[in-house]
Design a protein around this motif. Structure first.
Motif, PDB file in Angstrom:
ATOM      1  N   SER A 103       0.823  -1.212   0.000  1.00 57.00           N
ATOM      2  CA  SER A 103       0.000   0.000   0.000  1.00 57.00           C
ATOM      3  C   SER A 103       0.855   1.259   0.000  1.00 57.00           C
ATOM      4  CB  SER A 103      -0.930  -0.013   1.224  1.00 57.00           C
ATOM      5  OG  SER A 103      -1.814  -1.110   1.182  1.00 57.00           O
ATOM      6  N   LEU A 104       1.890   1.291   0.833  1.00 54.21           N
ATOM      7  CA  LEU A 104       2.746   2.469   0.902  1.00 54.21           C
ATOM      8  C   LEU A 104       3.493   2.707  -0.412  1.00 54.21           C
ATOM      9  CD1 LEU A 104       4.240   2.173   4.517  1.00 54.21           C
ATOM     10  CD2 LEU A 104       2.426   3.699   3.710  1.00 54.21           C
ATOM     11  N   LEU A 154       2.602   1.789  -3.454  1.00 57.01           N
ATOM     12  CA  LEU A 154       1.685   2.270  -4.484  1.00 57.01           C
ATOM     13  C   LEU A 154       1.337   3.739  -4.258  1.00 57.01           C
ATOM     14  CD1 LEU A 154      -0.127   1.325  -6.938  1.00 57.01           C
ATOM     15  CD2 LEU A 154      -1.981   1.265  -5.266  1.00 57.01           C
ATOM     16  N   ALA A 155       1.160   4.126  -2.991  1.00 50.54           N
ATOM     17  CA  ALA A 155       0.850   5.526  -2.703  1.00 50.54           C
ATOM     18  C   ALA A 155       2.013   6.435  -3.070  1.00 50.54           C
ATOM     19  CB  ALA A 155       0.500   5.679  -1.223  1.00 50.54           C
ATOM     20  N   LEU A 156       3.235   5.970  -2.826  1.00 50.83           N
ATOM     21  CA  LEU A 156       4.407   6.800  -3.125  1.00 50.83           C
ATOM     22  C   LEU A 156       4.636   6.954  -4.622  1.00 50.83           C
ATOM     23  CD1 LEU A 156       6.954   5.544  -0.415  1.00 50.83           C
ATOM     24  CD2 LEU A 156       5.711   7.715  -0.456  1.00 50.83           C
ATOM     25  N   THR A 157       4.399   5.890  -5.378  1.00 44.50           N
ATOM     26  CA  THR A 157       4.715   5.931  -6.805  1.00 44.50           C
ATOM     27  C   THR A 157       3.553   6.394  -7.677  1.00 44.50           C
ATOM     28  OG1 THR A 157       4.128   3.576  -6.976  1.00 44.50           O
ATOM     29  CG2 THR A 157       6.445   4.117  -6.569  1.00 44.50           C
ATOM     30  N   GLU A 158       2.321   6.238  -7.234  1.00 45.14           N
ATOM     31  CA  GLU A 158       1.169   6.528  -8.082  1.00 45.14           C
ATOM     32  C   GLU A 158       0.280   7.652  -7.558  1.00 45.14           C
ATOM     33  OE1 GLU A 158       0.715   5.106 -10.999  1.00 45.14           O
ATOM     34  OE2 GLU A 158       2.442   3.769 -10.758  1.00 45.14           O
ATOM     35  N   TRP A 159       0.657   8.314  -6.469  1.00 43.05           N
ATOM     36  CA  TRP A 159      -0.242   9.306  -5.858  1.00 43.05           C
ATOM     37  C   TRP A 159      -0.529  10.471  -6.791  1.00 43.05           C
ATOM     38  CZ3 TRP A 159      -2.835   8.585  -1.404  1.00 43.05           C
ATOM     39  CH2 TRP A 159      -3.511   9.675  -0.865  1.00 43.05           C
ATOM     40  N   THR A 160       0.450  10.859  -7.580  1.00 43.04           N
ATOM     41  CA  THR A 160       0.274  11.993  -8.488  1.00 43.04           C
ATOM     42  C   THR A 160       0.143  11.578  -9.950  1.00 43.04           C
ATOM     43  OG1 THR A 160       2.693  12.244  -8.634  1.00 43.04           O
ATOM     44  CG2 THR A 160       1.541  13.526  -6.940  1.00 43.04           C
ATOM     45  N   LEU A 218      -8.982   4.159  -0.573  1.00 43.88           N
ATOM     46  CA  LEU A 218      -9.621   2.882  -0.852  1.00 43.88           C
ATOM     47  C   LEU A 218      -8.796   2.040  -1.818  1.00 43.88           C
ATOM     48  CD1 LEU A 218     -12.010   0.908  -0.748  1.00 43.88           C
ATOM     49  CD2 LEU A 218     -13.126   2.300  -2.521  1.00 43.88           C
ATOM     50  N   ASN A 219      -8.338   2.627  -2.887  1.00 42.32           N
ATOM     51  CA  ASN A 219      -7.584   1.872  -3.880  1.00 42.32           C
ATOM     52  C   ASN A 219      -6.178   1.535  -3.398  1.00 42.32           C
ATOM     53  OD1 ASN A 219      -9.116   1.789  -6.738  1.00 42.32           O
ATOM     54  ND2 ASN A 219      -9.654   3.675  -5.678  1.00 42.32           N
ATOM     55  N   VAL A 220      -5.625   2.371  -2.526  1.00 41.76           N
ATOM     56  CA  VAL A 220      -4.322   2.036  -1.939  1.00 41.76           C
ATOM     57  C   VAL A 220      -4.448   0.816  -1.032  1.00 41.76           C
ATOM     58  CG1 VAL A 220      -2.654   2.842  -0.219  1.00 41.76           C
ATOM     59  CG2 VAL A 220      -3.244   4.295  -2.149  1.00 41.76           C
ATOM     60  N   LEU A 221      -5.518   0.760  -0.239  1.00 44.19           N
ATOM     61  CA  LEU A 221      -5.739  -0.404   0.616  1.00 44.19           C
ATOM     62  C   LEU A 221      -5.989  -1.662  -0.212  1.00 44.19           C
ATOM     63  CD1 LEU A 221      -8.016   1.147   3.406  1.00 44.19           C
ATOM     64  CD2 LEU A 221      -5.574   0.602   3.526  1.00 44.19           C
ATOM     65  N   THR A 270       6.410   0.785  -9.984  1.00 44.76           N
ATOM     66  CA  THR A 270       5.253   0.131  -9.359  1.00 44.76           C
ATOM     67  C   THR A 270       5.135  -1.307  -9.825  1.00 44.76           C
ATOM     68  OG1 THR A 270       4.120   2.273  -9.338  1.00 44.76           O
ATOM     69  CG2 THR A 270       2.776   0.319  -8.954  1.00 44.76           C
ATOM     70  N   HIS A 271       5.353  -1.538 -11.112  1.00 36.86           N
ATOM     71  CA  HIS A 271       5.317  -2.904 -11.641  1.00 36.86           C
ATOM     72  C   HIS A 271       6.377  -3.777 -10.987  1.00 36.86           C
ATOM     73  CE1 HIS A 271       3.182  -1.625 -15.638  1.00 36.86           C
ATOM     74  NE2 HIS A 271       2.362  -1.691 -14.607  1.00 36.86           N
ATOM     75  N   PHE A 272       7.561  -3.219 -10.747  1.00 35.23           N
ATOM     76  CA  PHE A 272       8.632  -4.021 -10.148  1.00 35.23           C
ATOM     77  C   PHE A 272       8.290  -4.409  -8.714  1.00 35.23           C
ATOM     78  CE2 PHE A 272      12.723  -4.381  -7.893  1.00 35.23           C
ATOM     79  CZ  PHE A 272      13.269  -5.439  -8.611  1.00 35.23           C
ATOM     80  N   VAL A 273       7.740  -3.468  -7.942  1.00 31.10           N
ATOM     81  CA  VAL A 273       7.327  -3.793  -6.570  1.00 31.10           C
ATOM     82  C   VAL A 273       6.225  -4.840  -6.578  1.00 31.10           C
ATOM     83  CG1 VAL A 273       6.294  -2.871  -4.467  1.00 31.10           C
ATOM     84  CG2 VAL A 273       8.035  -1.553  -5.678  1.00 31.10           C
TER      85      VAL A 273
END
Length: 532
Positions: free
Chosen positions: A329-330, A332-338, A353-356, A379-382
């Motif tokens: 979750s963290l 995805l939030a760091l890489t996709e938030w913006t 919701l989508n991060v969870l 994000t894909h690599f993680v």
């Protein structure tokens, strides 16, 4: 003149003789001499068998059977029925090679689902479906993956969707669990070898609990799917569906969510519900329940008041699963938030919701309201790493499993500290568990690497999307960058084999090929090579 003294017939004397019934003296054999020495008398001579008198009216004639054959109803009782012969055959196979029987049953189920999906009325359109697409969908359903080459919502009819749902429900039970249930139903008991393999599949702590745990597996599945059905039903009704249509959508989604299958029969997928807590919230919770494993659910249900009495497997699974979900979750939030194509244009509640959901959908469900193809490469690599780890053992999830990853991390930590033993939650982990974790990881990584090379050879796509699709297939996740429908037929067959290998498990395949443990009397001298 004195009496002549006759020699004594001593039992040790070789001159001692016996007399034949017809009067001719004979020399006794060693058994007779031993008998006389022990008991002080000679054994009674055996009588020769009396010949049959041909004139006797009760004597049987030559060639006549001495036992009268049973006729009528009694003869039908002596002959085994077809079901009894089938039961004996299944029981014999379950004892001798239960893993091979399990793989054979799994293969037969895939063939049956393929045959049903090949029927003309299984497709919603009149256009014939290519065999590779039908076979790929059947394997993806039974292996609870979710990768598709055609749109499930628009391409298949209600009958076809029902076949897919049935394949998901059966495939979600697992290979060894399915074989054990088959043996319990057909043979009406579980053999020792089958109990051992079922205990290995369900991670039961004792052989005596296997039968109870198998019934708990089916009961847990039905209860969880029933609860999800009751949650989804009013939501689909509120969205404007008729009651029968809402009931069908709720039932299919309940089966797909709990078994972490990743199939969706909603037009447009989950993208229209990107901010719907009533829809995505139950999906996240159902994914967690299905991915932590049946032994964990059973252990929590039995000892929910005393968590300190939970088994080591339960504690390791929950702690590592929670940590990986938080990391997912963290990240995805760091890489996709913006990122405007994923989370950037959403409100704060929808982002949360989508991060969870992203923290748990990489375990195995593959259900996402975001467009995976628009995510960044980091994000894909993680997600590649999280998908390869997978979910809990004896669950509907794939991958190498979170307990395997936890044991490897504990081994690294123990080596860094200089500890002699691997310890966790006040328990010591045997060294053979570490060997098993290393073997499972290396086999899984090797299968993924070989498949990546094959797909790169068959296609002109880049490494990042090929690696993502390969790990998603092996870990039975179902997340896709959208390249699966465009792959050539040979590449689709490679992904189908990957899904089969990922669902059946690397160690199950190894046990199916050779169910034995090597024991060597002579051990070689020990010598330590240089590592690192």
């Amino acid at each position: 003149m004195g009496a002549v003294r006759r020699p004594c017939a001593s039992p040790w004397s070789t001159a001692a003789t016996t007399r034949h019934p017809h009067g001719a003296p004979t020399i006794p054999g060693p058994r007779q001499v031993r008998h006389v020495a022990l008991f002080g008398r000679q054994p009674r001579p055996r009588r020769p068998p009396l010949p049959l008198d041909a004139a006797d009216p009760l004597a049987p004639s030559p060639g006549t059977a001495l036992v009268r054959p049973v006729e009528g109803r009694a003869s039908s009782l002596l002959r085994k029925t077809r079901s009894e012969r089938l039961r004996e055959w299944v029981d014999r196979q379950a004892r001798n090679s239960p893993a091979r029987l399990a793989l054979a049953v799994f293969t037969i189920i895939i063939i049956a689902v393929t045959a049903l999906l090949s029927l003309p009325f299984a497709a919603a359109e009149d256009d014939p479906v290519a065999f590779v697409d039908v076979f790929f969908t059947a394997v993806s359903a039974v292996c609870v993956t979710g990768l598709t080459t055609v749109d499930t919502a628009t391409h298949w009819s209600v009958f076809g969707q029902g076949v897919i749902a049935l394949g998901i429900a059966v495939g979600g039970l697992g290979v060894m669990t399915l074989a054990s249930v088959l043996g319990l139903a057909v043979s009406r008991h579980l053999g020792l070898t089958q109990r051992m393999l079922a205990a290995a599949e369900t991670k039961s702590s004792g052989l005596g609990r296997v039968g109870t745990l198998l019934r708990a597996v089916i009961g847990t599945s039905l209860i969880a799917e029933g609860v999800l059905f009751l949650v989804f039903l009013p939501r689909f009704v509120s969205l404007g569906d008729s009651v029968p249509e809402a009931a069908w959508h709720a039932l299919f989604m309940a089966i797909s969510v709990f078994n972490n299958a990743g199939f969706v029969i909603l037009e447009g997928g989950l993208a229209p519900h990107i901010g719907d807590w009533w829809m995505l919230g139950p999906i996240a919770l159902g994914t967690v329940v299905g991915a932590i494993g049946f032994p964990v659910v059973t252990d929590i249900a039995e000892r929910w008041r005393t968590p300190r009495r939970w088994t080591l497997h339960t504690k390791l699974t929950l702690s590592m699963y929670g940590a990986l979900a938080l990391v997912g979750s963290l990240m995805l939030a760091l890489t996709e938030w913006t990122n405007p194509d994923t989370l950037g244009d959403l409100d704060a509640g929808s982002k949360l919701l989508n991060v969870l959901l992203a923290g748990v959908n990489t375990r195995s469900s593959g259900l996402s309201a975001l467009d995976v193809s628009q995510m960044h490469s980091q994000t894909h690599f993680v997600q590649d790493i999280l998908m390869l780890i997978g979910g809990g053992s004896a669950s509907t999830a794939g991958g190498i499993k979170v307990t395997t990853f936890a044991v490897l991390m504990l081994a690294v930590l123990a080596e860094a500290r200089g500890d002699r033993d691997l310890e966790a939650f006040g328990r010591r982990i045997p060294i053979n568990v570490v060997r098993l974790a290393v073997a499972v990881t290396l086999i899984g990584v090797s299968i993924v690497c070989v498949s990546v090379v094959l797909l790169l050879t068959l296609t002109d796509l880049s490494l990042d999307v090929i690696l993502f699709e390969t790990i998603s297939a092996f870990a039975t996740v179902g997340l896709s960058t959208g390249i699966t429908p465009t792959l050539p037929a040979a590449a689709k067959y490679v992904l189908a084999v990957l899904m089969y290998a990922g669902r059946t498990g690397t160690m199950t395949v190894a046990a199916a090929l050779a169910l034995r443990e090597r024991r060597r009397v002579i051990r070689m001298p020990e010598e330590r090579p240089i590592i690192g």
